[in-house]
Design a protein around this motif. Structure first.
Motif, PDB file in Angstrom:
ATOM      1  N   LEU A  47       0.880  -1.163  -0.120  1.00  0.00           N
ATOM      2  CA  LEU A  47      -0.019   0.156  -0.046  1.00  0.00           C
ATOM      3  C   LEU A  47       0.741   1.161   0.167  1.00  0.00           C
ATOM      4  CD1 LEU A  47      -2.686   1.468   0.439  1.00  0.00           C
ATOM      5  CD2 LEU A  47      -2.391   1.278   2.953  1.00  0.00           C
ATOM      6  N   VAL A  48       0.552   2.219  -0.787  1.00  0.00           N
ATOM      7  CA  VAL A  48       1.039   3.254  -0.869  1.00  0.00           C
ATOM      8  C   VAL A  48       0.371   4.391  -0.155  1.00  0.00           C
ATOM      9  CG1 VAL A  48       2.082   5.203  -2.212  1.00  0.00           C
ATOM     10  CG2 VAL A  48       2.433   2.760  -2.946  1.00  0.00           C
ATOM     11  N   ALA A  49      -0.932   4.495  -0.687  1.00  0.00           N
ATOM     12  CA  ALA A  49      -1.910   5.585   0.170  1.00  0.00           C
ATOM     13  C   ALA A  49      -3.463   5.201  -0.393  1.00  0.00           C
ATOM     14  CB  ALA A  49      -1.502   7.023  -0.323  1.00  0.00           C
ATOM     15  N   VAL A  50      -4.148   5.414   0.674  1.00  0.00           N
ATOM     16  CA  VAL A  50      -5.673   5.293   0.136  1.00  0.00           C
ATOM     17  C   VAL A  50      -6.484   6.446   1.012  1.00  0.00           C
ATOM     18  CG1 VAL A  50      -5.951   3.922   2.490  1.00  0.00           C
ATOM     19  CG2 VAL A  50      -7.366   3.569   0.433  1.00  0.00           C
ATOM     20  N   ILE A  51      -7.630   6.641   0.108  1.00  0.00           N
ATOM     21  CA  ILE A  51      -8.657   7.715   0.324  1.00  0.00           C
ATOM     22  C   ILE A  51      -9.978   7.159   0.339  1.00  0.00           C
ATOM     23  CG2 ILE A  51      -8.644   8.974  -1.866  1.00  0.00           C
ATOM     24  CD1 ILE A  51      -8.785  11.643  -0.612  1.00  0.00           C
ATOM     25  N   ARG A  52     -10.722   7.568   1.426  1.00  0.00           N
ATOM     26  CA  ARG A  52     -11.849   7.120   1.441  1.00  0.00           C
ATOM     27  C   ARG A  52     -13.047   8.081   0.908  1.00  0.00           C
ATOM     28  NH1 ARG A  52      -8.134   4.926   4.871  1.00  0.00           N
ATOM     29  NH2 ARG A  52      -8.879   2.802   5.558  1.00  0.00           N
ATOM     30  N   SER A  53     -14.403   7.683   0.172  1.00  0.00           N
ATOM     31  CA  SER A  53     -15.032   8.620  -0.064  1.00  0.00           C
ATOM     32  C   SER A  53     -15.351   9.529   0.598  1.00  0.00           C
ATOM     33  CB  SER A  53     -16.231   7.940  -0.522  1.00  0.00           C
ATOM     34  OG  SER A  53     -16.900   7.171   0.393  1.00  0.00           O
ATOM     35  N   TYR A  54     -15.278   9.466   1.986  1.00  0.00           N
ATOM     36  CA  TYR A  54     -15.581  10.455   2.974  1.00  0.00           C
ATOM     37  C   TYR A  54     -14.253  11.486   3.659  1.00  0.00           C
ATOM     38  CZ  TYR A  54     -14.826   6.215   5.417  1.00  0.00           C
ATOM     39  OH  TYR A  54     -14.278   4.630   5.908  1.00  0.00           O
ATOM     40  N   GLY A  55     -13.268  10.858   2.716  1.00  0.00           N
ATOM     41  CA  GLY A  55     -12.180  11.783   3.065  1.00  0.00           C
ATOM     42  C   GLY A  55     -10.897  11.480   3.917  1.00  0.00           C
ATOM     43  N   VAL A  56     -11.179  10.267   4.524  1.00  0.00           N
ATOM     44  CA  VAL A  56      -9.981   9.744   5.507  1.00  0.00           C
ATOM     45  C   VAL A  56      -8.859   9.219   4.795  1.00  0.00           C
ATOM     46  CG1 VAL A  56      -9.405   8.243   7.119  1.00  0.00           C
ATOM     47  CG2 VAL A  56     -11.669   9.350   7.282  1.00  0.00           C
ATOM     48  N   THR A  57      -7.730   9.477   5.026  1.00  0.00           N
ATOM     49  CA  THR A  57      -6.446   8.971   4.267  1.00  0.00           C
ATOM     50  C   THR A  57      -5.686   8.096   5.233  1.00  0.00           C
ATOM     51  OG1 THR A  57      -5.149  11.127   4.698  1.00  0.00           O
ATOM     52  CG2 THR A  57      -6.524  11.082   2.514  1.00  0.00           C
ATOM     53  N   ASN A  58      -4.779   7.501   4.519  1.00  0.00           N
ATOM     54  CA  ASN A  58      -3.898   6.782   5.010  1.00  0.00           C
ATOM     55  C   ASN A  58      -2.620   6.550   4.032  1.00  0.00           C
ATOM     56  OD1 ASN A  58      -6.358   4.927   6.435  1.00  0.00           O
ATOM     57  ND2 ASN A  58      -4.644   5.319   7.931  1.00  0.00           N
ATOM     58  N   TYR A  59      -1.257   6.737   4.590  1.00  0.00           N
ATOM     59  CA  TYR A  59      -0.119   6.566   3.992  1.00  0.00           C
ATOM     60  C   TYR A  59       0.775   5.568   4.462  1.00  0.00           C
ATOM     61  CZ  TYR A  59      -1.588  11.047   1.931  1.00  0.00           C
ATOM     62  OH  TYR A  59      -2.376  12.141   1.376  1.00  0.00           O
ATOM     63  N   ALA A  60       1.518   4.948   3.644  1.00  0.00           N
ATOM     64  CA  ALA A  60       2.770   4.226   3.894  1.00  0.00           C
ATOM     65  C   ALA A  60       3.632   4.915   4.573  1.00  0.00           C
ATOM     66  CB  ALA A  60       3.400   3.375   3.017  1.00  0.00           C
ATOM     67  N   ASP A  61       4.580   4.730   5.635  1.00  0.00           N
ATOM     68  CA  ASP A  61       5.429   5.432   6.353  1.00  0.00           C
ATOM     69  C   ASP A  61       6.586   5.918   5.325  1.00  0.00           C
ATOM     70  OD1 ASP A  61       5.230   3.534   9.552  1.00  0.00           O
ATOM     71  OD2 ASP A  61       4.067   5.212   8.737  1.00  0.00           O
ATOM     72  N   SER A  62       6.574   5.048   4.544  1.00  0.00           N
ATOM     73  CA  SER A  62       8.107   5.483   3.583  1.00  0.00           C
ATOM     74  C   SER A  62       7.679   6.701   2.537  1.00  0.00           C
ATOM     75  CB  SER A  62       8.342   4.288   2.906  1.00  0.00           C
ATOM     76  OG  SER A  62       7.021   3.958   1.881  1.00  0.00           O
ATOM     77  N   VAL A  63       6.218   7.312   2.453  1.00  0.00           N
ATOM     78  CA  VAL A  63       6.118   8.101   1.777  1.00  0.00           C
ATOM     79  C   VAL A  63       5.376   9.435   2.467  1.00  0.00           C
ATOM     80  CG1 VAL A  63       5.352   6.470  -0.285  1.00  0.00           C
ATOM     81  CG2 VAL A  63       3.759   7.428   1.191  1.00  0.00           C
ATOM     82  N   LYS A  64       5.007   9.066   3.636  1.00  0.00           N
ATOM     83  CA  LYS A  64       4.636  10.390   4.494  1.00  0.00           C
ATOM     84  C   LYS A  64       5.380  11.537   4.345  1.00  0.00           C
ATOM     85  CE  LYS A  64       2.025   7.761   7.985  1.00  0.00           C
ATOM     86  NZ  LYS A  64       1.938   7.088   9.518  1.00  0.00           N
ATOM     87  N   GLY A  65       4.742  12.768   3.865  1.00  0.00           N
ATOM     88  CA  GLY A  65       5.398  13.855   3.926  1.00  0.00           C
ATOM     89  C   GLY A  65       5.976  14.165   2.513  1.00  0.00           C
ATOM     90  N   ARG A  66       5.960  13.257   1.386  1.00  0.00           N
ATOM     91  CA  ARG A  66       6.323  13.477   0.310  1.00  0.00           C
ATOM     92  C   ARG A  66       5.153  13.183  -0.683  1.00  0.00           C
ATOM     93  NH1 ARG A  66       9.604   9.761  -1.966  1.00  0.00           N
ATOM     94  NH2 ARG A  66       9.330   8.011  -0.682  1.00  0.00           N
ATOM     95  N   PHE A  67       4.237  12.504  -0.584  1.00  0.00           N
ATOM     96  CA  PHE A  67       3.327  11.951  -1.365  1.00  0.00           C
ATOM     97  C   PHE A  67       2.046  12.244  -0.578  1.00  0.00           C
ATOM     98  CE2 PHE A  67       5.007   7.824  -3.515  1.00  0.00           C
ATOM     99  CZ  PHE A  67       6.078   8.539  -3.667  1.00  0.00           C
ATOM    100  N   THR A  68       0.963  12.949  -1.445  1.00  0.00           N
ATOM    101  CA  THR A  68      -0.323  13.352  -1.326  1.00  0.00           C
ATOM    102  C   THR A  68      -1.435  12.639  -2.127  1.00  0.00           C
ATOM    103  OG1 THR A  68       0.806  15.456  -0.508  1.00  0.00           O
ATOM    104  CG2 THR A  68      -1.771  15.174  -0.871  1.00  0.00           C
ATOM    105  N   ILE A  69      -2.273  12.142  -1.318  1.00  0.00           N
ATOM    106  CA  ILE A  69      -3.378  11.390  -2.312  1.00  0.00           C
ATOM    107  C   ILE A  69      -4.638  12.425  -2.148  1.00  0.00           C
ATOM    108  CG2 ILE A  69      -4.173  10.206  -0.336  1.00  0.00           C
ATOM    109  CD1 ILE A  69      -4.977   8.077  -2.425  1.00  0.00           C
ATOM    110  N   SER A  70      -5.415  12.458  -3.326  1.00  0.00           N
ATOM    111  CA  SER A  70      -6.545  13.380  -3.236  1.00  0.00           C
ATOM    112  C   SER A  70      -7.526  12.773  -4.224  1.00  0.00           C
ATOM    113  CB  SER A  70      -6.176  14.927  -3.440  1.00  0.00           C
ATOM    114  OG  SER A  70      -5.697  14.810  -5.033  1.00  0.00           O
ATOM    115  N   ARG A  71      -8.897  13.124  -4.296  1.00  0.00           N
ATOM    116  CA  ARG A  71      -9.856  12.607  -4.929  1.00  0.00           C
ATOM    117  C   ARG A  71     -10.916  13.607  -5.193  1.00  0.00           C
ATOM    118  NH1 ARG A  71     -12.831   7.519  -2.508  1.00  0.00           N
ATOM    119  NH2 ARG A  71     -14.032   7.925  -4.303  1.00  0.00           N
ATOM    120  N   ASP A  72     -11.533  13.388  -6.531  1.00  0.00           N
ATOM    121  CA  ASP A  72     -12.609  14.342  -6.878  1.00  0.00           C
ATOM    122  C   ASP A  72     -13.694  13.450  -6.947  1.00  0.00           C
ATOM    123  OD1 ASP A  72     -14.286  15.899  -8.611  1.00  0.00           O
ATOM    124  OD2 ASP A  72     -12.832  16.825  -9.851  1.00  0.00           O
TER     125      ASP A  72
END
Length: 117
Positions: A47-72
């Motif tokens: 897993l790299v990152a995931v975002i739920r339809s209600y906005g909650v996100t999770n990131y792998a520790d290795s990418v925190k602070g560098r990657f940003t997940i978003s959705r439309d």
């Protein structure tokens, strides 16, 4: 059924940036999670990152602070902005759609990200 179309991979130098996109179509449940996984040669998919339809996100520790997940949600599209890329980020990146109620999952075809000088 859900169909996923990914775009945005490529070759970038260390320290550079890339933006991945994944558009979902078909039977889109309102309560869902969209995310990105990656698989490097000889390694398991992670897993790299995931975002739920209600906005909650999770990131792998290795990418925190560098990657940003978003959705439309209006476009059923998820994005992964990847900054400060490192050679160890090199992998095939897969988009994932999960119906949270039924737990059914759909995978994209994958897009190659290569970080190299």
């Amino acid at each position: 059924q859900v169909q996923l179309v990914e775009s945005g991979g490529g070759l970038v130098q260390p320290g550079g940036s890339l933006r991945l996109s994944c558009a979902a179509s078909g039977s889109i449940s309102s309560i869902n999670a969209m995310g990105w996984y990656r698989q490097a040669p000889g390694k398991q998919r992670e897993l790299v990152a995931v975002i739920r339809s209600y906005g909650v996100t999770n990131y792998a520790d290795s990418v925190k602070g560098r990657f940003t997940i978003s959705r439309d949600n209006a476009k059923n599209t998820v994005y992964l902005q990847m900054n400060s890329l490192k050679p160890e980020d090199t992998a095939i990146y897969y988009c994932n759609f999960r119906n949270i109620v039924s737990n059914s999952m759909t995978w994209g075809q994958g897009t190659q990200v290569t970080v190299s000088s």
